[in-house]
Design a protein around this motif. Structure first.
Motif, PDB file in Angstrom:
ATOM      1  N   ALA A 190       0.848  -1.192   0.000  1.00  0.00           N
ATOM      2  CA  ALA A 190       0.000   0.000   0.000  1.00  0.00           C
ATOM      3  C   ALA A 190       0.883   1.242   0.000  1.00  0.00           C
ATOM      4  O   ALA A 190       2.007   1.214   0.524  1.00  0.00           O
ATOM      5  N   ASN A 191       0.384   2.314  -0.581  1.00  0.00           N
ATOM      6  CA  ASN A 191       1.169   3.535  -0.702  1.00  0.00           C
ATOM      7  C   ASN A 191       1.544   4.145   0.643  1.00  0.00           C
ATOM      8  O   ASN A 191       2.583   4.772   0.785  1.00  0.00           O
ATOM      9  N   GLU A 192       0.698   3.961   1.666  1.00  0.00           N
ATOM     10  CA  GLU A 192       0.989   4.555   2.979  1.00  0.00           C
ATOM     11  C   GLU A 192       2.032   3.776   3.781  1.00  0.00           C
ATOM     12  O   GLU A 192       2.458   4.215   4.841  1.00  0.00           O
ATOM     13  N   CYS A 193       2.455   2.641   3.288  1.00  0.00           N
ATOM     14  CA  CYS A 193       3.488   1.858   3.982  1.00  0.00           C
ATOM     15  C   CYS A 193       4.843   2.561   3.838  1.00  0.00           C
ATOM     16  O   CYS A 193       5.074   3.297   2.885  1.00  0.00           O
ATOM     17  N   SER A 194       5.730   2.300   4.772  1.00  0.00           N
ATOM     18  CA  SER A 194       7.035   2.969   4.753  1.00  0.00           C
ATOM     19  C   SER A 194       7.872   2.511   3.558  1.00  0.00           C
ATOM     20  O   SER A 194       7.720   1.410   3.048  1.00  0.00           O
ATOM     21  N   SER A 195       8.755   3.406   3.118  1.00  0.00           N
ATOM     22  CA  SER A 195       9.652   3.099   1.999  1.00  0.00           C
ATOM     23  C   SER A 195      10.838   2.288   2.497  1.00  0.00           C
ATOM     24  O   SER A 195      11.405   2.582   3.543  1.00  0.00           O
ATOM     25  N   VAL A 196      11.198   1.286   1.716  1.00  0.00           N
ATOM     26  CA  VAL A 196      12.353   0.447   2.021  1.00  0.00           C
ATOM     27  C   VAL A 196      13.572   0.964   1.262  1.00  0.00           C
ATOM     28  O   VAL A 196      14.675   1.008   1.789  1.00  0.00           O
ATOM     29  N   ALA A 197      13.345   1.350  -0.013  1.00  0.00           N
ATOM     30  CA  ALA A 197      14.423   1.834  -0.878  1.00  0.00           C
ATOM     31  C   ALA A 197      13.813   2.555  -2.070  1.00  0.00           C
ATOM     32  O   ALA A 197      12.618   2.439  -2.322  1.00  0.00           O
ATOM     33  N   SER A 198      14.656   3.280  -2.794  1.00  0.00           N
ATOM     34  CA  SER A 198      14.250   3.902  -4.058  1.00  0.00           C
ATOM     35  C   SER A 198      15.151   3.361  -5.148  1.00  0.00           C
ATOM     36  O   SER A 198      16.307   3.024  -4.904  1.00  0.00           O
ATOM     37  N   ALA A 199      14.607   3.293  -6.355  1.00  0.00           N
ATOM     38  CA  ALA A 199      15.396   2.826  -7.491  1.00  0.00           C
ATOM     39  C   ALA A 199      15.022   3.656  -8.712  1.00  0.00           C
ATOM     40  O   ALA A 199      13.864   4.047  -8.865  1.00  0.00           O
ATOM     41  N   PRO A 200      15.987   3.936  -9.593  1.00  0.00           N
ATOM     42  CA  PRO A 200      15.704   4.763 -10.769  1.00  0.00           C
ATOM     43  C   PRO A 200      14.987   3.991 -11.880  1.00  0.00           C
ATOM     44  O   PRO A 200      14.992   2.751 -11.899  1.00  0.00           O
ATOM     45  N   TYR A 201      14.411   4.742 -12.800  1.00  0.00           N
ATOM     46  CA  TYR A 201      13.775   4.207 -14.001  1.00  0.00           C
ATOM     47  C   TYR A 201      14.703   3.184 -14.667  1.00  0.00           C
ATOM     48  O   TYR A 201      15.907   3.392 -14.743  1.00  0.00           O
ATOM     49  N   GLY A 202      14.147   2.070 -15.104  1.00  0.00           N
ATOM     50  CA  GLY A 202      14.920   1.050 -15.808  1.00  0.00           C
ATOM     51  C   GLY A 202      15.524  -0.021 -14.919  1.00  0.00           C
ATOM     52  O   GLY A 202      16.067  -1.004 -15.402  1.00  0.00           O
ATOM     53  N   THR A 203      15.448   0.142 -13.606  1.00  0.00           N
ATOM     54  CA  THR A 203      15.984  -0.853 -12.675  1.00  0.00           C
ATOM     55  C   THR A 203      15.244  -2.175 -12.843  1.00  0.00           C
ATOM     56  O   THR A 203      14.026  -2.208 -12.999  1.00  0.00           O
ATOM     57  N   ILE A 204      15.986  -3.267 -12.820  1.00  0.00           N
ATOM     58  CA  ILE A 204      15.405  -4.606 -12.916  1.00  0.00           C
ATOM     59  C   ILE A 204      14.890  -5.027 -11.539  1.00  0.00           C
ATOM     60  O   ILE A 204      15.556  -4.825 -10.520  1.00  0.00           O
ATOM     61  N   PHE A 205      13.706  -5.622 -11.537  1.00  0.00           N
ATOM     62  CA  PHE A 205      13.048  -6.081 -10.312  1.00  0.00           C
ATOM     63  C   PHE A 205      12.591  -7.517 -10.522  1.00  0.00           C
ATOM     64  O   PHE A 205      11.846  -7.811 -11.456  1.00  0.00           O
ATOM     65  N   TYR A 206      13.093  -8.435  -9.685  1.00  0.00           N
ATOM     66  CA  TYR A 206      12.704  -9.845  -9.759  1.00  0.00           C
ATOM     67  C   TYR A 206      11.459 -10.064  -8.909  1.00  0.00           C
ATOM     68  O   TYR A 206      11.497  -9.936  -7.687  1.00  0.00           O
ATOM     69  N   ALA A 207      10.366 -10.375  -9.578  1.00  0.00           N
ATOM     70  CA  ALA A 207       9.082 -10.523  -8.896  1.00  0.00           C
ATOM     71  C   ALA A 207       8.938 -11.917  -8.304  1.00  0.00           C
ATOM     72  O   ALA A 207       9.183 -12.911  -8.982  1.00  0.00           O
TER      73      ALA A 207
END
Length: 120
Positions: free
Chosen positions: A62-79
């Motif tokens: 959910a959007n109101e949850c705390s942020s863990v990290a930020s990553a820039p556009y194009g970053t690979i994310f393993y789902a």
């Protein structure tokens, strides 16, 4: 007579204060509920890229949850898996490539590159 008016005023203020405290507690409970992960696991082999701006990896779906990290556009994310949150939105749990940083991204911030994505 003055004592009765003073007691009545204190009683009213106490009721108003108690009401505001109770309301604040309810809002906090709702945010906590929305940020609860539930069981997650690596059930998928999907690979995504962050598709817009800088993505904020969240501690819960959910959007109101705390942020863990930020990553820039194009970053690979393993789902690893996806979940429909309390608001009816799809969120994906996984890991940022090249790190051990795990968390949740909102699906509209991701573009699938390959693989299959399954529910948590």
């Amino acid at each position: 007579m003055r004592i009765r008016k003073s007691i009545a005023a204190i009683s009213i203020l106490g009721s108003v204060f108690a009401g505001s405290v109770a309301t604040g507690g309810t809002a906090t409970a709702a945010a906590t509920s929305a940020c609860t992960n539930g069981p997650v696991g690596n059930y998928s082999d999907a690979v995504f890229k962050l598709s817009s701006g800088t993505g904020s990896l969240k501690s819960g779906p959910a959007n109101e949850c705390s942020s863990v990290a930020s990553a820039p556009y194009g970053t690979i994310f393993y789902a690893w898996c996806q979940k429909i949150n309390d608001y009816g939105n799809y969120w994906v749990y996984g890991r940022i490539a090249g790190t051990q940083t795990k968390g949740w991204y909102y699906t509209s911030n991701l573009k699938q590159q390959s693989g299959n994505l399954y529910m948590c």
